[in-house]
Motif scaffolding. Structure first.
Motif, short mmCIF file in Angstrom:
data_model
loop_
_atom_site.label_atom_id
_atom_site.label_comp_id
_atom_site.label_asym_id
_atom_site.label_seq_id
_atom_site.Cartn_x
_atom_site.Cartn_y
_atom_site.Cartn_z
N UNK A 115 -3.71 0.56 8.45
CA UNK A 115 -3.73 -0.77 8.61
C UNK A 115 -2.47 -1.54 8.09
N UNK A 116 -2.03 -1.00 6.86
CA UNK A 116 -0.59 -1.64 6.46
C UNK A 116 0.46 -1.50 7.44
N UNK A 117 0.49 -0.17 7.87
CA UNK A 117 1.78 0.00 8.52
C UNK A 117 1.56 -0.65 10.15
N UNK A 118 0.35 -0.99 10.63
CA UNK A 118 0.09 -1.56 11.80
C UNK A 118 0.40 -2.97 11.49
N UNK A 119 0.09 -3.47 10.60
CA UNK A 119 0.64 -4.97 10.44
C UNK A 119 1.96 -5.28 10.22
N UNK A 120 2.67 -4.12 9.54
CA UNK A 120 4.13 -4.40 9.46
C UNK A 120 4.86 -4.28 10.90
N UNK A 121 4.43 -3.48 11.91
CA UNK A 121 4.66 -3.10 13.19
C UNK A 121 4.58 -4.45 14.02
N UNK A 122 3.27 -5.03 13.79
CA UNK A 122 2.98 -6.29 14.47
C UNK A 122 4.11 -7.41 13.81
N UNK B 248 0.87 -1.09 -0.05
CA UNK B 248 0.11 0.12 -0.03
C UNK B 248 1.02 1.28 -0.13
N UNK B 249 1.32 1.39 -1.32
CA UNK B 249 2.41 2.59 -1.17
C UNK B 249 1.97 3.76 -2.18
N UNK B 250 0.98 3.36 -2.97
CA UNK B 250 0.60 4.38 -4.07
C UNK B 250 -0.42 5.35 -3.54
N UNK B 251 -0.89 6.27 -4.35
CA UNK B 251 -1.91 7.35 -4.10
C UNK B 251 -3.25 6.72 -4.06
N UNK C 144 -6.78 5.10 5.73
CA UNK C 144 -7.13 3.88 6.69
C UNK C 144 -6.24 2.58 6.23
N UNK C 145 -6.30 2.56 4.89
CA UNK C 145 -5.37 1.21 4.62
C UNK C 145 -4.05 1.23 4.80
N UNK C 146 -3.45 2.60 4.52
CA UNK C 146 -2.23 2.80 4.77
C UNK C 146 -1.96 2.52 6.44
#
Length: 129
Positions: free
Chosen positions: A81-88, A69-72, A77-79
């Motif tokens: 969620x993506x960052x939260x999943x990376x941290x987890x 999830x790195x595009x415009x 919210x999606x971004x």
């Protein structure tokens, strides 16, 4: 999935407690008994290495097949969620590595204490002769 990480975190916490107990200075008799008790627990507890290794493989597979999830096009919210999943995932990798490393440390501490005890017995026998 959360139950696996909860179990792994409890096991790592127990390993930390055992490692602290093993490294505290005790009288020799108490130290021998603690080491012998922990040595009995070590063999069945070796399954934590396989469990944590499997969890690491699962994390690797999920990381390779995760949607980016790195595009415009992505919403905020999606971004998030993506960052939260990376941290987890990063936290879980650290948890798995800590479980394996702590098991190895406990094993080496017990082996060191047993070798030390064996050498002390050998020294006593040599002095007796």
């Amino acid at each position: 999935m959360a139950l696996q990480w909860l179990i792994l975190s409890y096991v790592v916490a127990a390993e930390v407690v055992i490692a602290v107990i093993l490294t505290l200075p005790y009288p020799m008799l108490l130290k021998k008994r603690i080491v012998s008790l922990v040595s009995l627990i070590l063999q069945p507890a070796a399954s934590i290495v396989a469990f944590a290794g499997f969890q690491l493989l699962d994390l690797y597979w999920k990381n390779e097949h995760r949607l980016m999830c790195s595009s415009e096009v992505c919403t905020a919210t999606e971004r998030d969620r993506y960052e939260k999943s990376i941290y987890k995932a990063q936290r879980n990798v650290v948890l798995c590595a800590a479980g394996i490393l702590l098991y190895w440390c406990i094993y080496r501490i017990c082996k060191y204490n047993k070798d030390l005890e064996h050498l002390e017995e050998l020294e006593k026998r040599c002095k007796a002769e």
